[in-house]
Write an enzyme that holds these catalytic residues in place. Structure first.
Site, PDB file in Angstrom:
ATOM      1  N   LYS A  44       0.798  -1.225   0.000  1.00 59.92           N
ATOM      2  CA  LYS A  44       0.000   0.000   0.000  1.00 59.92           C
ATOM      3  C   LYS A  44       0.837   1.286   0.000  1.00 59.92           C
ATOM      4  O   LYS A  44       0.361   2.348   0.391  1.00 59.92           O
ATOM      5  CB  LYS A  44      -0.993   0.050   1.178  1.00 59.92           C
ATOM      6  N   SER A  45       2.064   1.167  -0.484  1.00 60.15           N
ATOM      7  CA  SER A  45       2.955   2.335  -0.499  1.00 60.15           C
ATOM      8  C   SER A  45       3.075   2.984  -1.873  1.00 60.15           C
ATOM      9  O   SER A  45       3.842   3.937  -2.042  1.00 60.15           O
ATOM     10  CB  SER A  45       4.355   1.916  -0.023  1.00 60.15           C
ATOM     11  N   GLY A  46       2.364   2.448  -2.868  1.00 59.17           N
ATOM     12  CA  GLY A  46       2.464   3.016  -4.213  1.00 59.17           C
ATOM     13  C   GLY A  46       3.172   2.095  -5.194  1.00 59.17           C
ATOM     14  O   GLY A  46       3.631   2.537  -6.259  1.00 59.17           O
ATOM     15  N   ASN A  48       2.086  -0.207  -7.285  1.00 58.84           N
ATOM     16  CA  ASN A  48       1.523  -0.317  -8.639  1.00 58.84           C
ATOM     17  C   ASN A  48       1.690   0.967  -9.437  1.00 58.84           C
ATOM     18  O   ASN A  48       1.860   0.929 -10.653  1.00 58.84           O
ATOM     19  CB  ASN A  48       0.047  -0.732  -8.563  1.00 58.84           C
ATOM     20  N   HIS A  99       7.179  -7.401  -1.950  1.00 54.90           N
ATOM     21  CA  HIS A  99       6.908  -6.699  -0.690  1.00 54.90           C
ATOM     22  C   HIS A  99       7.752  -7.325   0.439  1.00 54.90           C
ATOM     23  O   HIS A  99       7.532  -7.014   1.606  1.00 54.90           O
ATOM     24  CB  HIS A  99       5.431  -6.850  -0.301  1.00 54.90           C
ATOM     25  N   SER A 129      -4.946   2.841   3.836  1.00 56.97           N
ATOM     26  CA  SER A 129      -5.068   2.151   2.552  1.00 56.97           C
ATOM     27  C   SER A 129      -5.154   0.637   2.776  1.00 56.97           C
ATOM     28  O   SER A 129      -5.979  -0.056   2.179  1.00 56.97           O
ATOM     29  CB  SER A 129      -3.871   2.509   1.667  1.00 56.97           C
ATOM     30  N   SER A 218       0.373   7.564 -16.253  1.00 49.80           N
ATOM     31  CA  SER A 218       0.543   6.966 -14.920  1.00 49.80           C
ATOM     32  C   SER A 218      -0.201   7.790 -13.865  1.00 49.80           C
ATOM     33  O   SER A 218      -0.093   7.493 -12.676  1.00 49.80           O
ATOM     34  CB  SER A 218       2.028   6.871 -14.557  1.00 49.80           C
ATOM     35  N   ARG A 247      -8.024   3.737  -4.960  1.00 54.23           N
ATOM     36  CA  ARG A 247      -9.105   4.143  -4.060  1.00 54.23           C
ATOM     37  C   ARG A 247      -9.182   5.670  -3.997  1.00 54.23           C
ATOM     38  O   ARG A 247     -10.066   6.282  -4.548  1.00 54.23           O
ATOM     39  CB  ARG A 247      -8.848   3.520  -2.674  1.00 54.23           C
ATOM     40  N   LYS A 248      -8.199   6.306  -3.327  1.00 53.36           N
ATOM     41  CA  LYS A 248      -8.204   7.769  -3.232  1.00 53.36           C
ATOM     42  C   LYS A 248      -6.946   8.391  -3.830  1.00 53.36           C
ATOM     43  O   LYS A 248      -6.971   9.467  -4.400  1.00 53.36           O
ATOM     44  CB  LYS A 248      -8.316   8.200  -1.772  1.00 53.36           C
ATOM     45  N   GLY A 249      -5.820   7.732  -3.603  1.00 55.58           N
ATOM     46  CA  GLY A 249      -4.553   8.220  -4.161  1.00 55.58           C
ATOM     47  C   GLY A 249      -4.141   9.584  -3.658  1.00 55.58           C
ATOM     48  O   GLY A 249      -3.655  10.412  -4.417  1.00 55.58           O
TER      49      GLY A 249
HETATM   50  S1  PPS Z   1      -0.394  -3.081  -3.136  1.00 58.24           S
HETATM   51  O1  PPS Z   1      -1.692  -3.794  -3.240  1.00 58.24           O
HETATM   52  O2  PPS Z   1       0.206  -3.290  -1.817  1.00 58.24           O
HETATM   53  O3  PPS Z   1       0.539  -3.430  -4.201  1.00 58.24           O
HETATM   54  O4  PPS Z   1      -0.820  -1.539  -3.206  1.00 58.24           O
HETATM   55  P1  PPS Z   1       0.107  -0.333  -3.711  1.00 58.24           P
HETATM   56  O5  PPS Z   1       0.074  -0.287  -5.182  1.00 58.24           O
HETATM   57  O6  PPS Z   1       1.442  -0.406  -3.061  1.00 58.24           O
HETATM   58  O7  PPS Z   1      -0.646   0.922  -3.094  1.00 58.24           O
HETATM   59  C1  PPS Z   1      -1.987   1.238  -3.381  1.00 58.24           C
HETATM   60  C2  PPS Z   1      -2.173   2.717  -3.107  1.00 58.24           C
HETATM   61  O8  PPS Z   1      -1.543   3.454  -4.172  1.00 58.24           O
HETATM   62  C3  PPS Z   1      -2.505   4.332  -4.742  1.00 58.24           C
HETATM   63  N1  PPS Z   1      -2.235   4.559  -6.170  1.00 58.24           N
HETATM   64  C4  PPS Z   1      -1.941   5.762  -6.673  1.00 58.24           C
HETATM   65  N2  PPS Z   1      -1.784   6.962  -6.095  1.00 58.24           N
HETATM   66  C5  PPS Z   1      -1.506   8.013  -6.908  1.00 58.24           C
HETATM   67  N3  PPS Z   1      -1.369   7.912  -8.250  1.00 58.24           N
HETATM   68  C6  PPS Z   1      -1.513   6.733  -8.867  1.00 58.24           C
HETATM   69  N4  PPS Z   1      -1.382   6.658 -10.186  1.00 58.24           N
HETATM   70  C7  PPS Z   1      -1.815   5.584  -8.073  1.00 58.24           C
HETATM   71  N5  PPS Z   1      -2.024   4.267  -8.349  1.00 58.24           N
HETATM   72  C8  PPS Z   1      -2.284   3.664  -7.172  1.00 58.24           C
HETATM   73  C9  PPS Z   1      -3.828   3.631  -4.518  1.00 58.24           C
HETATM   74  O9  PPS Z   1      -4.909   4.514  -4.683  1.00 58.24           O
HETATM   75  C10 PPS Z   1      -3.637   3.131  -3.093  1.00 58.24           C
HETATM   76  O10 PPS Z   1      -3.748   4.190  -2.128  1.00 58.24           O
HETATM   77  P2  PPS Z   1      -5.111   4.602  -1.418  1.00 58.24           P
HETATM   78  O11 PPS Z   1      -4.694   5.565  -0.332  1.00 58.24           O
HETATM   79  O12 PPS Z   1      -5.736   3.364  -0.885  1.00 58.24           O
HETATM   80  O13 PPS Z   1      -5.946   5.282  -2.461  1.00 58.24           O
END
Ligand code: PPS
Length: 286
Positions: A44-46, A48, A99, A129, A218, A247-249
């Site tokens: 959940k640190s970014g 993807n 991870h 998240s 992206s 979700r919210k980003g």
């Molecule tokens: S995982 O399942 O552990 O691999 O999740 P991970 O990808 O590490 O983290 C998911 C959170 O990243 C946000 N996200 C983004 N934020 C900003 N810009 C982009 N393009 C983007 N893509 C994914 C995603 O919304 C999750 O955060 P939250 O706070 O839940 O919205």
């Protein structure tokens, strides 16, 4: 308790797609090659978001790949059953993500020249998240409330264990030439410069149009619409409620340029440290 997670070396893993024997084999046998690119993050640190950026950098802004292949196939997760299988079958330079905490990572990484990108995010947003993600999927033990999940998070009783230990462990790599430390917050604050930094680290030269395409495609809103990247293609058996990875980003706190929470440098395991991060923001500088 034992059925809520797959356990390996005292660390909890999600129950679907993971197997202790496979994780053991990954840790002891997997060979990282010099030409591989490895992305590491606590869940959940970014992760993807970074994968999407790397895929777009790799294709010089061309969107064909990200629009036709699911994100988990483009950059397989090393420690999952299917990810491990795919990576073993793949020839040439590989893009892979993990991870795993550093102490479980295949040792071959530490003697290889593979490029490693580690992305971290402030623990408050990781926690929130994670709470929504694990509640909306059947991958892990279901939480009853945010308060309960908060307790589990502090105890490291969540998939992949303690956030504190994860960050502290991987921080030890930060002075290596082949290691790039990134944060979700800097990517959010200044995506263009951060993507340029990533390109420089990877030795990729993109022209301004190509860079613009990486930036646009992206972005949160474009990724949210891309069914190959927003996890909407996950099988229904894995989804509890209406679910999207994107979700919210958002960032609830903005950092200094180079930072890590004070929680990282103190011994892990008490409530006080997270409350400190929570109240004071994300405030350690080096
Ligand atoms: S995982 O399942 O552990 O691999 O999740 P991970 O990808 O590490 O983290 C998911 C959170 O990243 C946000 N996200 C983004 N934020 C900003 N810009 C982009 N393009 C983007 N893509 C994914 C995603 O919304 C999750 O955060 P939250 O706070 O839940 O919205």
């Amino acid at each position: 308790m034992a059925d809520d997670y797959v356990w390996f070396e005292g660390l909890p893993f999600p129950v679907i797609g993971y197997n202790a024997e496979v994780i053991k084999e990954v840790c002891t046998k997997f060979v990282i090659k010099d030409e591989d690119t490895v992305m590491v993050a606590y869940p959940k640190s970014g992760t993807n978001w970074l994968i999407e950026i790397l895929c777009l950098v790799h294709s010089k802004g061309d969107t064909k790949w990200i629009q036709s292949v699911p994100i988990w196939e483009r950059s397989p997760c090393l420690e999952t059953d299917v990810g491990y299988k795919w990576l073993n079958e793949r020839e040439g330079p590989r893009l892979l993500m993990s991870h795993l905490p550093i102490h479980l990572f295949p040792k071959s990484l530490f003697t290889s020249k593979a490029k490693v990108l580690y992305i971290m995010r402030n623990p408050k947003d990781v926690l929130v998240s994670g709470y929504y993600f694990w509640s909306m999927t059947t991958l892990s033990k279901k939480t009853e409330s945010l308060e309960q999940y908060f307790k589990w998070f502090i105890q490291g009783n969540v998939p992949y264990g303690s956030w504190f230990e994860h960050i502290r462990g991987w921080m030890s790599m930060r002075h290596r030439e082949n290691f790039l430390l990134l944060s979700y917050e800097e990517l959010k604050k200044d995506p263009r410069s951060t993507i340029e930094k990533i390109c420089q680290f990877l030795g990729k030269k993109l022209n301004p149009e190509e860079l613009d395409s990486v930036l646009t495609n992206s972005s949160f809103h474009v990724m949210k619409q891309n069914k190959m990247s927003n996890y909407k293609m996950l099988p229904e058996t894995l989804i509890r409620n209406h679910f999207s990875l994107t979700r919210k980003g958002k960032c609830s706190v903005f950092p200094y340029e180079r930072h890590v929470s004070v929680a990282v440098v103190l011994p892990a395991g008490t409530w006080g440290k997270l409350i400190q991060c929570w109240r004071g923001g994300w405030f350690w500088r080096w």
